[in-house]
Motif scaffolding. Structure first.
Motif: not given
Length: 148
Positions: A78-83, A116-121, A129-136
């Motif tokens: 998830n994006l929260s994990t990447l953040q 899932d989650g919020e990305l600020k960086a 692969a990427f989901s559409k919401t993650a890519e956006e």
């Protein structure tokens, strides 16, 4: 200690019947196999699921479902994990190698980034692969998505 007190160590003896060691053992002759037939002979093996000629259970039960041979199994990140990873390790780009170092993948699995989650960086993310919401979400903060 005397001879009549000696006993073998626990677990060292077995109460297995020794079959086919002559008539004196009481288990000689046909050696508990009965007379004639395939089961009485050496090398006999029954097929798995054989029910004596009756239609076996695995053939009686109706088949259902479908297994796609082209299905790919992805490890979800998830994006929260990447953040969290970007903040702790101070990263600007995240790929499979960084995820492996963080212990999120073994490096052989296919990785899919989910939204899932919020990305600020602002990140350059490399994955399979990427989901559409993650890519956006990644592009919204000025990052790039790179598909392997």
């Amino acid at each position: 200690m005397k001879l009549h007190n000696l006993k073998p160590a626990t677990g060292s003896t077995h109460s297995r019947r020794r079959i086919g060691r002559g008539p004196g053992s009481g288990l000689g002759g046909t050696s508990t196999r009965g007379h004639k037939g395939a089961k009485s002979r050496s090398g006999y093996k029954k097929k798995i699921g054989f029910e004596g000629g009756q239609m076996p259970l695995q053939r009686r039960i109706p088949k259902a479902g479908f297994k796609n041979i082209n299905h790919k199994e992805y490890l979800a990140v998830n994006l929260s994990t990447l953040q969290r990873l970007a903040e702790t390790k101070n990263l600007t780009s995240i790929g499979i190698a960084e995820l492996k170092q963080a212990g999120l993948t073994n490096g052989k699995e296919l990785v899919k980034i989910l939204g899932d989650g919020e990305l600020k960086a602002k990140l350059d993310v490399t994955a399979h692969a990427f989901s559409k919401t993650a890519e956006e979400a990644i592009k919204a903060v000025g990052g790039n998505t790179i598909i392997i």
